[in-house]
Design a protein around this motif. Structure first.
Motif, PDB file in Angstrom:
ATOM      1  N   LEU A   2       0.820  -1.213   0.000  1.00 43.90           N
ATOM      2  CA  LEU A   2       0.000   0.000   0.000  1.00 43.90           C
ATOM      3  C   LEU A   2       0.855   1.265   0.000  1.00 43.90           C
ATOM      4  CD1 LEU A   2      -2.964   0.825  -0.080  1.00 43.90           C
ATOM      5  CD2 LEU A   2      -2.967   0.852   2.400  1.00 43.90           C
ATOM      6  N   ASP A   3       2.056   1.172   0.540  1.00 42.22           N
ATOM      7  CA  ASP A   3       2.956   2.333   0.525  1.00 42.22           C
ATOM      8  C   ASP A   3       3.257   2.796  -0.904  1.00 42.22           C
ATOM      9  OD1 ASP A   3       3.102   2.380   3.277  1.00 42.22           O
ATOM     10  OD2 ASP A   3       4.986   1.257   3.362  1.00 42.22           O
ATOM     11  N   ASP A   4       3.254   1.870  -1.853  1.00 44.06           N
ATOM     12  CA  ASP A   4       3.542   2.188  -3.252  1.00 44.06           C
ATOM     13  C   ASP A   4       2.279   2.404  -4.081  1.00 44.06           C
ATOM     14  OD1 ASP A   4       6.301   2.010  -2.843  1.00 44.06           O
ATOM     15  OD2 ASP A   4       6.287  -0.160  -3.186  1.00 44.06           O
ATOM     16  N   ASP A   5       1.099   2.365  -3.446  1.00 40.29           N
ATOM     17  CA  ASP A   5      -0.184   2.482  -4.152  1.00 40.29           C
ATOM     18  C   ASP A   5      -0.695   3.922  -4.045  1.00 40.29           C
ATOM     19  OD1 ASP A   5      -2.780   2.394  -5.088  1.00 40.29           O
ATOM     20  OD2 ASP A   5      -3.318   0.588  -3.977  1.00 40.29           O
ATOM     21  N   LEU A   6      -0.226   4.775  -4.950  1.00 36.64           N
ATOM     22  CA  LEU A   6      -0.604   6.188  -4.928  1.00 36.64           C
ATOM     23  C   LEU A   6      -2.109   6.370  -5.137  1.00 36.64           C
ATOM     24  CD1 LEU A   6       0.240   9.118  -4.679  1.00 36.64           C
ATOM     25  CD2 LEU A   6       0.744   9.113  -7.134  1.00 36.64           C
ATOM     26  N   SER A   8      -4.675   4.520  -4.143  1.00 36.93           N
ATOM     27  CA  SER A   8      -5.407   4.293  -2.888  1.00 36.93           C
ATOM     28  C   SER A   8      -5.037   5.321  -1.832  1.00 36.93           C
ATOM     29  CB  SER A   8      -5.127   2.886  -2.358  1.00 36.93           C
ATOM     30  OG  SER A   8      -5.611   1.921  -3.268  1.00 36.93           O
ATOM     31  N   ARG A   9      -3.768   5.609  -1.692  1.00 33.65           N
ATOM     32  CA  ARG A   9      -3.326   6.577  -0.685  1.00 33.65           C
ATOM     33  C   ARG A   9      -3.857   7.973  -0.977  1.00 33.65           C
ATOM     34  NH1 ARG A   9       1.713   7.830  -0.333  1.00 33.65           N
ATOM     35  NH2 ARG A   9       2.341   6.893  -2.281  1.00 33.65           N
ATOM     36  N   SER A  10      -3.966   8.349  -2.258  1.00 37.22           N
ATOM     37  CA  SER A  10      -4.445   9.691  -2.602  1.00 37.22           C
ATOM     38  C   SER A  10      -5.924   9.868  -2.259  1.00 37.22           C
ATOM     39  CB  SER A  10      -4.208   9.999  -4.078  1.00 37.22           C
ATOM     40  OG  SER A  10      -5.053   9.213  -4.886  1.00 37.22           O
ATOM     41  N   THR A  14      -6.279   4.059   4.499  1.00 33.63           N
ATOM     42  CA  THR A  14      -5.256   3.650   5.453  1.00 33.63           C
ATOM     43  C   THR A  14      -5.433   2.174   5.786  1.00 33.63           C
ATOM     44  OG1 THR A  14      -6.614   4.351   7.339  1.00 33.63           O
ATOM     45  CG2 THR A  14      -5.007   5.940   6.505  1.00 33.63           C
ATOM     46  N   THR A  51      -8.867  -2.571  -2.791  1.00 34.16           N
ATOM     47  CA  THR A  51      -7.596  -2.307  -2.112  1.00 34.16           C
ATOM     48  C   THR A  51      -7.407  -3.268  -0.941  1.00 34.16           C
ATOM     49  OG1 THR A  51      -7.577   0.005  -2.809  1.00 34.16           O
ATOM     50  CG2 THR A  51      -6.258  -0.554  -0.872  1.00 34.16           C
ATOM     51  N   CYS A  55      -4.439  -6.123  -0.590  1.00 33.63           N
ATOM     52  CA  CYS A  55      -3.572  -6.259   0.582  1.00 33.63           C
ATOM     53  C   CYS A  55      -3.631  -7.674   1.145  1.00 33.63           C
ATOM     54  CB  CYS A  55      -3.968  -5.251   1.653  1.00 33.63           C
ATOM     55  SG  CYS A  55      -3.584  -3.533   1.234  1.00 33.63           S
TER      56      CYS A  55
END
Length: 122
Positions: A2-6, A8-10, A14, A51, A55
């Motif tokens: 998830l750290d590399d999933d812009l 979802s993060r945008s 969380t 998402t 994960c």
């Protein structure tokens, strides 16, 4: 992952909890996620479930992608709602798997999602 999933993060997603074969992801419905009926656009609810599915499926290590997915919308989400998607793998067979995700607003079910996964050859 998830750290590399812009994507979802945008959207403010969380990762709340994760382990082998499961994951919990949260997202709050913002004004840009509401459609012309003043409810959350189904695509955003699907994206949250997808998402959590990703994960859970990738918790084993090898790169795993979606082979397909279906969603049933049970209740509408609205502006400001905090949604939580809980994903749990049901079965992994060979390079394929099935994972169920329930999206909730508090105790209320908003959607049920079933994803089919495929592990890529390394």
């Amino acid at each position: 992952m998830l750290d590399d999933d812009l994507a979802s993060r945008s959207l403010g997603m969380t990762l709340v909890d994760a382990g082998t074969g499961y994951a919990v992801v949260r997202m709050t419905i913002t004004d840009t996620m509401v459609n012309g009926h003043d409810i959350a656009h189904g695509g955003y609810v699907f994206l949250l479930a997808d998402t959590a599915f990703a994960c859970a499926c990738n918790s084993h290590g090898p790169v795993t992608v979606a082979a397909g997915a279906d969603i049933t919308f049970v209740a509408s989400a609205r502006l400001g709602d905090e949604l939580e998607a809980r994903a749990e793998e049901r079965v992994v067979y060979g390079r394929s798997g099935i994972c169920d995700v329930t999206v909730r607003r508090g105790d209320e079910v908003v959607a049920e999602f079933r994803g089919r996964s495929r592990t890529l050859r390394g």
